[in-house]
Every structure is written in structure tokens, then in C-alpha cells.
Write a protein that holds these residues in place. Structure first.
Motif, PDB file in Angstrom:
ATOM      1  N   PRO A  75      61.984 -10.505  -5.136  1.00 29.77           N
ATOM      2  CA  PRO A  75      60.798  -9.683  -5.401  1.00 29.77           C
ATOM      3  C   PRO A  75      59.505 -10.428  -5.081  1.00 29.77           C
ATOM      4  O   PRO A  75      59.408 -11.635  -5.321  1.00 29.77           O
ATOM      5  N   VAL A  76      58.569  -9.710  -4.518  1.00 32.71           N
ATOM      6  CA  VAL A  76      57.232 -10.257  -4.247  1.00 32.71           C
ATOM      7  C   VAL A  76      56.272  -9.451  -5.110  1.00 32.71           C
ATOM      8  O   VAL A  76      56.065  -8.262  -4.877  1.00 32.71           O
ATOM      9  N   GLU A  77      55.747 -10.087  -6.133  1.00 30.72           N
ATOM     10  CA  GLU A  77      54.955  -9.335  -7.094  1.00 30.72           C
ATOM     11  C   GLU A  77      53.754 -10.164  -7.511  1.00 30.72           C
ATOM     12  O   GLU A  77      53.908 -11.244  -8.103  1.00 30.72           O
ATOM     13  N   LEU A  78      52.565  -9.663  -7.210  1.00 29.98           N
ATOM     14  CA  LEU A  78      51.348 -10.379  -7.612  1.00 29.98           C
ATOM     15  C   LEU A  78      51.107 -10.121  -9.094  1.00 29.98           C
ATOM     16  O   LEU A  78      50.933  -8.975  -9.514  1.00 29.98           O
ATOM     17  N   LEU A  79      51.093 -11.191  -9.892  1.00 35.09           N
ATOM     18  CA  LEU A  79      50.971 -11.034 -11.348  1.00 35.09           C
ATOM     19  C   LEU A  79      49.529 -11.197 -11.820  1.00 35.09           C
ATOM     20  O   LEU A  79      49.209 -10.895 -12.958  1.00 35.09           O
ATOM     21  N   GLN A  80      48.686 -11.705 -10.954  1.00 30.75           N
ATOM     22  CA  GLN A  80      47.278 -11.870 -11.322  1.00 30.75           C
ATOM     23  C   GLN A  80      46.448 -11.887 -10.043  1.00 30.75           C
ATOM     24  O   GLN A  80      46.764 -12.652  -9.115  1.00 30.75           O
ATOM     25  N   ASP A  81      45.409 -11.065 -10.008  1.00 27.92           N
ATOM     26  CA  ASP A  81      44.638 -10.888  -8.768  1.00 27.92           C
ATOM     27  C   ASP A  81      44.200 -12.207  -8.134  1.00 27.92           C
ATOM     28  O   ASP A  81      44.266 -12.385  -6.921  1.00 27.92           O
ATOM     29  N   ARG A  82      43.778 -13.151  -8.964  1.00 23.17           N
ATOM     30  CA  ARG A  82      43.186 -14.384  -8.406  1.00 23.17           C
ATOM     31  C   ARG A  82      44.199 -15.231  -7.623  1.00 23.17           C
ATOM     32  O   ARG A  82      43.833 -16.130  -6.877  1.00 23.17           O
ATOM     33  N   LEU A  83      45.480 -14.938  -7.782  1.00 16.24           N
ATOM     34  CA  LEU A  83      46.496 -15.804  -7.173  1.00 16.24           C
ATOM     35  C   LEU A  83      46.773 -15.509  -5.706  1.00 16.24           C
ATOM     36  O   LEU A  83      47.431 -16.298  -5.026  1.00 16.24           O
ATOM     37  N   THR A  84      46.314 -14.377  -5.195  1.00 15.24           N
ATOM     38  CA  THR A  84      46.611 -14.096  -3.786  1.00 15.24           C
ATOM     39  C   THR A  84      45.534 -14.680  -2.875  1.00 15.24           C
ATOM     40  O   THR A  84      44.341 -14.619  -3.188  1.00 15.24           O
ATOM     41  N   PRO A  85      45.960 -15.239  -1.737  1.00 15.81           N
ATOM     42  CA  PRO A  85      44.966 -15.715  -0.776  1.00 15.81           C
ATOM     43  C   PRO A  85      44.339 -14.575   0.028  1.00 15.81           C
ATOM     44  O   PRO A  85      43.411 -14.805   0.805  1.00 15.81           O
ATOM     45  N   LEU A  86      44.840 -13.354  -0.154  1.00 17.01           N
ATOM     46  CA  LEU A  86      44.303 -12.226   0.606  1.00 17.01           C
ATOM     47  C   LEU A  86      43.036 -11.699  -0.072  1.00 17.01           C
ATOM     48  O   LEU A  86      43.027 -11.436  -1.279  1.00 17.01           O
ATOM     49  N   ARG A  87      42.008 -11.492   0.752  1.00 16.83           N
ATOM     50  CA  ARG A  87      40.722 -11.007   0.222  1.00 16.83           C
ATOM     51  C   ARG A  87      40.852  -9.563  -0.268  1.00 16.83           C
ATOM     52  O   ARG A  87      41.490  -8.747   0.387  1.00 16.83           O
ATOM     53  N   ASP A  88      40.292  -9.273  -1.399  1.00 15.34           N
ATOM     54  CA  ASP A  88      40.184  -7.917  -1.947  1.00 15.34           C
ATOM     55  C   ASP A  88      41.523  -7.262  -2.283  1.00 15.34           C
ATOM     56  O   ASP A  88      41.594  -6.052  -2.457  1.00 15.34           O
ATOM     57  N   ARG A  89      42.583  -8.038  -2.338  1.00 19.07           N
ATOM     58  CA  ARG A  89      43.871  -7.451  -2.731  1.00 19.07           C
ATOM     59  C   ARG A  89      44.081  -7.650  -4.227  1.00 19.07           C
ATOM     60  O   ARG A  89      43.725  -8.700  -4.775  1.00 19.07           O
ATOM     61  N   THR A  90      44.693  -6.646  -4.858  1.00 22.92           N
ATOM     62  CA  THR A  90      44.921  -6.723  -6.295  1.00 22.92           C
ATOM     63  C   THR A  90      46.404  -6.505  -6.588  1.00 22.92           C
ATOM     64  O   THR A  90      47.201  -6.241  -5.682  1.00 22.92           O
ATOM     65  N   GLU A  91      46.743  -6.592  -7.888  1.00 24.63           N
ATOM     66  CA  GLU A  91      48.150  -6.501  -8.294  1.00 24.63           C
ATOM     67  C   GLU A  91      48.842  -5.257  -7.745  1.00 24.63           C
ATOM     68  O   GLU A  91      50.011  -5.308  -7.360  1.00 24.63           O
ATOM     69  N   LYS A  92      48.109  -4.152  -7.724  1.00 25.97           N
ATOM     70  CA  LYS A  92      48.764  -2.902  -7.293  1.00 25.97           C
ATOM     71  C   LYS A  92      49.128  -2.926  -5.796  1.00 25.97           C
ATOM     72  O   LYS A  92      49.974  -2.156  -5.344  1.00 25.97           O
ATOM     73  N   ASP A  93      48.518  -3.808  -5.026  1.00 19.44           N
ATOM     74  CA  ASP A  93      48.774  -3.856  -3.575  1.00 19.44           C
ATOM     75  C   ASP A  93      50.010  -4.670  -3.212  1.00 19.44           C
ATOM     76  O   ASP A  93      50.574  -4.497  -2.133  1.00 19.44           O
ATOM     77  N   ILE A  94      50.375  -5.621  -4.065  1.00 21.22           N
ATOM     78  CA  ILE A  94      51.430  -6.573  -3.676  1.00 21.22           C
ATOM     79  C   ILE A  94      52.579  -6.469  -4.669  1.00 21.22           C
ATOM     80  O   ILE A  94      52.586  -7.107  -5.738  1.00 21.22           O
TER      81      ILE A  94
END
Ligand code: NAD
Ligand code: IPM
Ligand code: MN
Length: 366
Positions: A115-134
């Protein structure tokens, strides 16, 4: 991500623990600590049996996967919690091939769920991406492909040397992982399945993937399915990860894509995985390796191993326990009680202790 298939849901389980090499041996005890902490309040009887299969043992005794190990794990254990294998002193990686690939193949763990799941917005290196996107599940075929070790050398160590590594794809193997991906999507209300291959270049092996995909998708008209070549998939996951729910691909591509996905969700220190054969003894391990560059420093991130343990609990159908582990991990991220890879200053065992306490607290609140 939603649950994976159930083993039994009974109140007792026997878990084989293989910490392995490098940071595998540092993070796995933390996960076991957290699992033990939640077992009692959840009224579970979890028995842990540790095995010292590792580079040390291989170098000391010449033993990688001991004789009878596969049968023992299959017959006497419900699940295996695995750390990582890999050691600079074993450049051939032979012990890892024997143990890790050996267990994947011999236990026929054909689903590698990552699973690829962003658990906190600040952790992604992608600009403007949030938990719901990843938030996507990568299903990697885990028993064949380029990993089967069929091949050889001709005229080794001469200037005319030839090296051959065969890509082995069976209709049965391709069909069961593609079908699993569709079933998973359907059961979990996920709308989109993407199959990825390189059929424009690999005109035999991946032509089979194409034909099987077209055949299986006809049975799942309620799920949107599409195909992307693996190079395009890599680009699209970075450009717009929100377009993916379920990805299914071959062994090697799944290995690569899952590291890419891990980085989009905070890095390898956070990424869990399960090597699964539904209904049979299955193996759970963080996606990361033994990380020789940080091994022995006490700074390895144990969150990936704890999220891996949550996957294992779901496999055992112990959902409240799994939820408690996930709640604890989310709390650690929120309160920045994390190791340096995530910007914190905590040490591996400190995070383990903290998670164990938080997980028990979370149980009390449900
Ligand atoms: P790696 O995953 O071990 O490390 C890659 C990078 O991520 C390193 O910078 C490392 O410090 C960092 N990292 C990984 N896990 C981390 C964690 N929990 N906390 C903080 N940082 C973390 O990959 P590698 O360096 O390519 O491989 C090292 C060895 O591990 C090799 O022998 C490889 O074959 C093996 N390996 C084993 C497995 C496995 O057992 N499942 C998986 C991948 C690699
Ligand atoms: C993984 C690892 C393994 C793999 C290696 C260690 C053989 O990278 O589990 O992702 O390629 O499957
Ligand atoms: Mn890998």
C-alpha cells in the motif's frame, strides 16, 4: 488502505519472527514490542518464535534457509514477521535469495501487497498534494517473472561472456494476481484498476499479461480498468497520484514502483508490505532493506515495521488491534515523535516504546 484477506480470526496466533540483517534486526523488535502490548488488552494469545536466519548465521555456519524450514513455517505458524536481509559481507546476496525469495516462492506467496498511503501532508515531496491524493494499493506478482533465477553464464569471465536471465510468466501466475487485484477493488469499493507492463518491448512475456488482462477484466465490468506501460505509469504516479486506486504489475516492476510510491508517501521508513497467499501462512515485511548506511546507529525508523504488523493483524482478522497500531503511528507523526529520516530526533527504541503505550491508549478509547 482497506483490509487484506483473512487467515482465520481466531483468538490465538503463532508468529515466526525473522529480524534478519542490519536495521531489520533493529526495527523488528520494536514491532514485536508493540504487538505484545496490544495482545493482552485485546485478549489475544500471540506466541512469537524468533529465528536467527541472517548474514551472520550464513557466514558462521553456511546455512541460509535451514532444511525443513518451509514445511515448519507452513504447518506450525499463522504468519511470519520479517525484517530485512542484505549484508555487504555477502555480495552475492545468496542468503537473501535463499531465505526471502525462497519463502516467497516455496510458500507460494503470490500477492505482494504494497500500500502507498500518505499519512500526513507534510511527508510528500510532491507540491500541493494531500492525504486524499496519495492512497493506492500496488499488487506485485511475487512468484515468477525475472526473479525465478532461471538463466546462466556462458564463457564467464572472458571478453565473450554472455549472461542470460529468463523472464518466466505463466498463464496461471498472471491470471491469479490480476484477478486478485480486481477482487480486491470490488470488495473494497475501489473504482479503478491499472495493469502495467512493457508489452511494447517485451512482446512475448507481456503479451501474455495483455491477453490475460483483457480476458479477466470482462468479468469485472463494475470496475474501471485500464493499462499503462510501466514507464508511463512511473511518470503518471508522480504527475497525478490521485488517479490510482489499485495497480497490478509484474515482479520487477512492482519492486521499483513500490519504492517510488514509498517515497511519495514519506519514504522507505514508513512503507509496509505483505507477501500473501490467501488463507495460508503469509509473510509480512517492511518494503525497505537492511540499510547498511544507518545500521547500528539506533536511528532506523520502526514505523514501516509497525504498519507492516498492522497488515499482519488484518490478515489474522484482528481489526481492532490493527487499528490501534495505525492510530499510534498517526499520533507519532502528528506529535513528531519520529526518527531523523522524518525530521525528528528520536531513537528507534524510544519510538517503539512510545508506540506501544499509544497503541494501548488507543484501545482504551475504542
Ligand atoms: P534500503 O531500503 O536498505 O535503503 C535505502 C535508503 O533508505 C538508505 O538510505 C536507508 O538508510 C534508507 N532507509 C531504509 N529504511 C529505512 C528506515 N527504516 N529508516 C530510515 N531510513 C531507512 O535499500 P538498499 O540500500 O538498496 O539495500 C541495502 C540492502 O538491503 C541490500 O543488501 C539489499 O539487497 C537489501 N534489501 C533487502 C530487502 C528485504 O529484505 N526485503 C529490501 C530491499 C533491499
Ligand atoms: C524487496 C527487495 C527484494 C526484492 C530484494 C532484496 C531481493 O528489494 O523486497 O523489495 O527485489 O524483492
Ligand atoms: Mn525492493
Amino acid at each position: 488502505m482497506p483490509v487484506i484477506p483473512l487467515r482465520n480470526g481466531g483468538p490465538a496466533a503463532r508468529i515466526a519472527v525473522i529480524p534478519g540483517d542490519g536495521i531489520g534486526a533493529e526495527v523488528t523488535p520494536q514491532a514485536v514490542k508493540v504487538l505484545k502490548a496490544v495482545a493482552a488488552p485485546c485478549k489475544r494469545a500471540m506466541e512469537f518464535v524468533e529465528f536467527d536466519w541472517s548474514a551472520d548465521k550464513y557466514l558462521r555456519e553456511g546455512v541460509s534457509l535451514p532444511p525443513g524450514a518451509v514445511e515448519m513455517l507452513r504447518d506450525e505458524f499463522d504468519a511470519i514477521l520479517f525484517g530485512a536481509l542484505g549484508d555487504p559481507r555477502v555480495p552475492s546476496n545468496q542468503h537473501a535469495a535463499d531465505i526471502l525469495l525462497g519463502l516467497r516462492f516455496k510458500l507460494d506467496l503470490y500477492v505482494n501487497a504494497r500500500p502507498v498511503e500518505l499519512l500526513q501532508d507534510r511527508l510528500t515531496p510532491l507540491r500541493d498534494r494531500t492525504e486524499k491524493d496519495i492512497r493506492m494499493m500496488v499488487f506485485r506478482e511475487n512468484t515468477e517473472g525475472l526473479y525465478v533465477g532461471v538463466g546462466g553464464f556462458f564463457k564467464k569471465d572472458t571478453t565473450d561472456e554472455i549472461a542470460v536471465q529468463e523472464d518466466v510468466n505463466s498463464r496461471k501466475g498472471v491470471e491469479r494476481i490480476i484477478r486478485f487485484a480486481f477482487e480486491y477493488a470490488r470488495k473494497n469499493g475501489l473504482k479503478r484498476v491499472c495493469m502495467s507492463d512493457k508489452s511494447n518491448a517485451m512482446t512475448f512475456a507481456h503479451d501474455l499479461w495483455q491477453r490475460v488482462f483483457k480476458q479477466v477484466r470482462r468479468e469485472y465490468t463494475d470496475v474501471d480498468s485500464h493499462h499503462l506501460y510501466i514507464d508511463t505509469l512511473a511518470m503518471e504516479i508522480v504527475r497525478d497520484p490521485s488517479q490510482f486506486d489499485v495497480i497490478v504489475t509484474c515482479n520487477l516492476f512492482g519492486d521499483i514502483i513500490s519504492d517510488l510510491g514509498a517515497q511519495l508517501a514519506g519514504g522507505l521508513g514508513l512503507a509496509p508490505s505483505g507477501n500473501i497467499h490467501p488463507g495460508k501462512t503469509s509473510l509480512f515485511e517492511p518494503v525497505h532493506g537492511s540499510a547498511p548506511n544507518i545500521a547500528g546507529k539506533g536511528i532506523a525508523n520502526p514505523l514501516g515495521s509497525v504498519l507492516t504488523s498492522a497488515m499482519m493483524l488484518e490478515f489474522l482478522a484482528w481489526t481492532p488491534d490493527a487499528t490501534a497500531l495505525r492510530t499510534a503511528v498517526r499520533a507519532a507523526l502528528r506529535e513528531n515523535y519520529v526518527t531523523p529520516d522524518l525530521g525528528g530526533n528520536k531513537r528507534t527504541p524510544e519510538v517503539g516504546d512510545w508506540l506501544a503505550a499509544k497503541a494501548v491508549e488507543a484501545l482504551g478509547q475504542t
